[in-house]
Design an enzyme around this catalytic site. Structure first.
Site, mmCIF file in Angstrom:
data_model
loop_
_atom_site.group_PDB
_atom_site.id
_atom_site.type_symbol
_atom_site.label_atom_id
_atom_site.label_comp_id
_atom_site.label_asym_id
_atom_site.label_seq_id
_atom_site.Cartn_x
_atom_site.Cartn_y
_atom_site.Cartn_z
ATOM 1 C CE1 TYR A 51 -3.336 -2.720 0.156
ATOM 2 C CE2 TYR A 51 -3.714 -2.228 2.474
ATOM 3 C CZ TYR A 51 -4.017 -2.950 1.338
ATOM 4 O OH TYR A 51 -5.007 -3.902 1.385
ATOM 5 C CB SER A 54 -14.465 -4.264 -1.555
ATOM 6 O OG SER A 54 -15.105 -3.402 -2.478
ATOM 7 N N PRO A 55 -16.594 -3.791 1.476
ATOM 8 C CG PRO A 55 -16.843 -2.787 3.558
ATOM 9 C CD PRO A 55 -15.798 -3.253 2.589
ATOM 10 N N GLY A 111 -17.757 1.581 -3.519
ATOM 11 C CA GLY A 111 -18.590 2.768 -3.475
ATOM 12 C C GLY A 111 -19.945 2.600 -4.131
ATOM 13 C CG LEU A 170 -23.331 -2.000 -2.479
ATOM 14 C CD1 LEU A 170 -22.861 -3.225 -1.707
ATOM 15 C CD2 LEU A 170 -24.759 -2.200 -2.973
ATOM 16 N N GLY A 180 -20.272 15.771 -4.436
ATOM 17 C CA GLY A 180 -19.173 16.692 -4.721
ATOM 18 C C GLY A 180 -18.200 16.203 -5.757
#
Length: 321
Positions: A53, A211-212, A216, A218, A224
């Site tokens: 990462y 990644s629950p 994005g 869900l 913005g």
């Protein structure tokens, strides 16, 4: 905060895990420090990272940020279950990747230096390495355990057959084997139900979900024009799932809850899930996730979600009689 034992171990981890992938590339050190402080204060004790990462800032950046925070919070280190990963390329060197015994040893030493700790609680293989024999992997992991540098071994993004293979090899040698699997799993992507989750249940692995919110998808419409929900790939996926997402948003509106909270609460209601990784970019996002953990969904809402996003079912029944 609620806690569960990690698979068949006696180790207890929080139902929400703090994912740190945004730290560095999308969240600066000061805000990352504040998020980690807030997470600990809210009872989150599982912190998940990976040696790769760092995004454009370079591999290892996120571990370094976490290490800097740990250096100023030594009293909190022993309260945390610290998890990191090995496998992904760390340089152009042909051997600076994968799951060879040599790379596992060297990568662990490098992670310990960046994190500024003497041991890693959960050392996870980030992906399968089809060239690495199970015997070689366990040789390296056994050495690290004997040296006191890691405590438990987990997998990430492993198929069911690989979980079975590695744990059968470990069982034959009287080892504990894999204690957890970190897998992609959410309302949109439920294929883990076919073989990964049954393998975890059969071998006593805790399931840590990444990644629950499906990148994005869900979490509701982007606000913005920022964040992953504004990315072209996510927008294309949202269009492909238009009818389902509209039904999902309507259901969430009927419950009076934010779509992201509903998606996370659904995951926490799944019996196989030990912990769900949240990757907040801001403190407000962490607060929203905490609401999902604190307020379960009703059986009626869970059933309605299954109607919108049908379960896959276990293999082979999912695709054969």
């Amino acid at each position: 905060m609620q806690y569960r034992t990690l698979g068949r171990t006696a180790l207890k981890v929080s139902r929400l895990a703090l994912g740190t992938m945004n730290f560095g590339p999308r969240t600066g050190s000061a805000e990352a420090f504040a998020i980690m402080d807030q997470a600990v204060d809210q009872g989150i004790n599982l912190f998940d990272t990976a040696n790769q990462y760092g995004g454009a800032l370079g591999v290892g950046t996120t571990e370094t940020i976490l290490g800097d925070w740990l250096a100023s919070n030594r009293d909190k280190r022993e309260r945390l279950v610290l998890a990191t990963k090995v496998h992904e390329p760390m340089s152009d060197d042909i051997n600076d990747r994968g799951l060879s015994a040599r790379h596992i040893q060297m990568a662990c030493e490098a992670s310990l230096r960046r994190l500024g700790v003497d041991h890693i609680d959960l050392y996870q293989m980030h992906h399968i390495d089809r060239l690495a024999p199970p015997e070689e992997i366990w040789q390296a992991m056994d050495r690290l355990i004997a040296q006191g540098k890691i405590t438990y071994v987990g997998s990430s993004n492993f198929p069911g057959w690989k979980i079975a293979q590695l744990n059968e090899r470990a069982r034959a040698q009287g080892r504990l084997g894999l204690v957890s699997e970190q897998s992609l799993y959410n309302l949109v992507e439920r294929r883990a139900e076919m073989e990964v989750i049954p393998a975890c249940e059969a071998y006593g692995l805790g399931l840590i979900v990444w990644s629950p919110l499906a990148g994005g998808l869900l979490a509701g419409p982007p606000a913005g024009g920022e964040g992953r929900r504004s990315a072209a790939g996510v927008q294309a996926a949202a269009q492909a799932l238009g009818a389902k997402l509209q039904a999902y948003h309507d259901l969430c509106a009927g419950t009076g809850r934010d779509p992201g909270e509903v998606a996370l609460a659904w995951l926490l209601a799944q019996p196989a899930v030990t912990s769900a990784i949240i990757g907040p970019r801001t403190g407000d996002q962490l607060t929203s996730a905490m609401r999902a953990e604190a307020t379960p969904l009703s059986p009626e809402t869970l059933a309605a979600l299954d109607q919108i996003f049908p379960p896959c079912g276990p293999a082979p029944e999912a695709y054969a009689w």
